[in-house]
Design a protein around this motif. Structure first.
Motif, PDB file in Angstrom:
ATOM      1  N   THR A  86      35.597  60.064  44.920  1.00 59.72           N
ATOM      2  CA  THR A  86      36.001  58.670  44.673  1.00 59.72           C
ATOM      3  C   THR A  86      34.911  57.670  45.030  1.00 59.72           C
ATOM      4  O   THR A  86      35.200  56.489  45.206  1.00 59.72           O
ATOM      5  CB  THR A  86      37.262  58.339  45.498  1.00 59.72           C
ATOM      6  N   TRP A  87      33.657  58.100  45.119  1.00 62.43           N
ATOM      7  CA  TRP A  87      32.600  57.205  45.577  1.00 62.43           C
ATOM      8  C   TRP A  87      32.437  55.992  44.677  1.00 62.43           C
ATOM      9  O   TRP A  87      32.203  54.884  45.147  1.00 62.43           O
ATOM     10  CB  TRP A  87      31.274  57.947  45.728  1.00 62.43           C
ATOM     11  N   TRP A  88      32.565  56.168  43.384  1.00 64.23           N
ATOM     12  CA  TRP A  88      32.359  55.041  42.468  1.00 64.23           C
ATOM     13  C   TRP A  88      33.481  54.015  42.604  1.00 64.23           C
ATOM     14  O   TRP A  88      33.244  52.810  42.486  1.00 64.23           O
ATOM     15  CB  TRP A  88      32.193  55.525  41.027  1.00 64.23           C
ATOM     16  N   GLN A  89      34.696  54.468  42.849  1.00 65.16           N
ATOM     17  CA  GLN A  89      35.799  53.532  43.052  1.00 65.16           C
ATOM     18  C   GLN A  89      35.584  52.727  44.335  1.00 65.16           C
ATOM     19  O   GLN A  89      35.811  51.514  44.369  1.00 65.16           O
ATOM     20  CB  GLN A  89      37.135  54.286  43.137  1.00 65.16           C
ATOM     21  N   LEU A  90      35.143  53.409  45.370  1.00 63.30           N
ATOM     22  CA  LEU A  90      34.857  52.716  46.628  1.00 63.30           C
ATOM     23  C   LEU A  90      33.719  51.710  46.458  1.00 63.30           C
ATOM     24  O   LEU A  90      33.777  50.603  46.996  1.00 63.30           O
ATOM     25  CB  LEU A  90      34.510  53.733  47.718  1.00 63.30           C
ATOM     26  N   LEU A  91      32.699  52.092  45.697  1.00 62.17           N
ATOM     27  CA  LEU A  91      31.576  51.191  45.454  1.00 62.17           C
ATOM     28  C   LEU A  91      32.021  49.944  44.700  1.00 62.17           C
ATOM     29  O   LEU A  91      31.651  48.821  45.058  1.00 62.17           O
ATOM     30  CB  LEU A  91      30.474  51.921  44.684  1.00 62.17           C
ATOM     31  N   VAL A  92      32.838  50.111  43.672  1.00 59.39           N
ATOM     32  CA  VAL A  92      33.351  48.964  42.910  1.00 59.39           C
ATOM     33  C   VAL A  92      34.188  48.062  43.813  1.00 59.39           C
ATOM     34  O   VAL A  92      34.046  46.831  43.799  1.00 59.39           O
ATOM     35  CB  VAL A  92      34.174  49.433  41.685  1.00 59.39           C
ATOM     36  N   ILE A  93      35.056  48.659  44.608  1.00 60.46           N
ATOM     37  CA  ILE A  93      35.889  47.870  45.520  1.00 60.46           C
ATOM     38  C   ILE A  93      35.027  47.089  46.500  1.00 60.46           C
ATOM     39  O   ILE A  93      35.271  45.899  46.753  1.00 60.46           O
ATOM     40  CB  ILE A  93      36.883  48.792  46.262  1.00 60.46           C
ATOM     41  N   MET A  94      33.992  47.733  47.055  1.00 58.19           N
ATOM     42  CA  MET A  94      33.120  47.041  48.010  1.00 58.19           C
ATOM     43  C   MET A  94      32.377  45.884  47.362  1.00 58.19           C
ATOM     44  O   MET A  94      32.268  44.797  47.937  1.00 58.19           O
ATOM     45  CB  MET A  94      32.137  48.029  48.640  1.00 58.19           C
ATOM     46  N   VAL A  95      31.857  46.091  46.158  1.00 53.97           N
ATOM     47  CA  VAL A  95      31.116  45.026  45.470  1.00 53.97           C
ATOM     48  C   VAL A  95      32.039  43.866  45.129  1.00 53.97           C
ATOM     49  O   VAL A  95      31.708  42.697  45.374  1.00 53.97           O
ATOM     50  CB  VAL A  95      30.418  45.582  44.208  1.00 53.97           C
ATOM     51  N   VAL A  96      33.211  44.159  44.587  1.00 58.56           N
ATOM     52  CA  VAL A  96      34.147  43.101  44.191  1.00 58.56           C
ATOM     53  C   VAL A  96      34.637  42.326  45.405  1.00 58.56           C
ATOM     54  O   VAL A  96      34.619  41.088  45.420  1.00 58.56           O
ATOM     55  CB  VAL A  96      35.331  43.692  43.392  1.00 58.56           C
ATOM     56  N   THR A  97      35.065  43.026  46.443  1.00 58.70           N
ATOM     57  CA  THR A  97      35.594  42.323  47.616  1.00 58.70           C
ATOM     58  C   THR A  97      34.511  41.542  48.345  1.00 58.70           C
ATOM     59  O   THR A  97      34.771  40.442  48.838  1.00 58.70           O
ATOM     60  CB  THR A  97      36.284  43.298  48.585  1.00 58.70           C
ATOM     61  N   THR A  98      33.299  42.082  48.391  1.00 60.72           N
ATOM     62  CA  THR A  98      32.204  41.337  49.034  1.00 60.72           C
ATOM     63  C   THR A  98      31.897  40.072  48.252  1.00 60.72           C
ATOM     64  O   THR A  98      31.732  38.994  48.834  1.00 60.72           O
ATOM     65  CB  THR A  98      30.949  42.219  49.139  1.00 60.72           C
ATOM     66  N   THR A  99      31.854  40.173  46.931  1.00 58.28           N
ATOM     67  CA  THR A  99      31.594  38.995  46.095  1.00 58.28           C
ATOM     68  C   THR A  99      32.691  37.957  46.260  1.00 58.28           C
ATOM     69  O   THR A  99      32.411  36.759  46.427  1.00 58.28           O
ATOM     70  CB  THR A  99      31.480  39.417  44.611  1.00 58.28           C
TER      71      THR A  99
END
Length: 137
Positions: A86-99
């Motif tokens: 699930t690394w890509w899902q976690l990466l998307v979540i981190m980028v979106v929430t950080t933004t």
């Protein structure tokens, strides 16, 4: 001996937080460490515990905070197989929430700054009006 007393206060509130968390676990799930920090903050705020009673150990703990991230890092490595799927899902979540968080904090700072500027402008205008009235009289 002084450091032992300081550790005692910190561990006491950590224990109290765990006890309160266990008592509240049927109603709401709040980590004991969070409850302990809130209780400790209240104790410091209301001067039940003085800052000099925990200053040295508290400073040492915050200066060496990296120690506390070691277990979390080991846990990530131990469960790397789960994260690999699930690394890509976690990466998307981190980028979106950080933004979103950066945008949210930026908006809040802009609003606070504009209110401060309005207040300063208003007080400067009022001061100028008082000075003009004083000159007229």
């Amino acid at each position: 001996m002084k450091q032992i007393k300081q550790f005692f206060w910190i561990f006491l509130f950590s224990l109290l937080g765990e006890i309160v968390s266990a008592l509240l676990s049927n109603f709401i799930a709040i980590p004991g460490s969070v409850i302990g920090m809130v209780l400790f903050f209240c104790a410091l705020h209301f001067k039940w515990v003085r800052m000099d009673q925990v200053d040295e150990v508290g400073t040492w703990l915050t200066n060496n905070m990296g120690i506390f991230f070691v277990p979390a890092g080991v846990g990530l490595m131990a469960h790397f197989g789960i994260l690999a799927n699930t690394w890509w899902q976690l990466l998307v979540i981190m980028v979106v929430t950080t933004t979103l968080m950066i945008a949210f904090v930026g908006r809040i700072v802009q609003a606070v700054k504009s209110k401060e500027l309005e207040a300063e402008t208003k007080s400067a205008d009022t001061l100028e009006e008082v000075e003009v009235e004083a000159d007229v009289v």
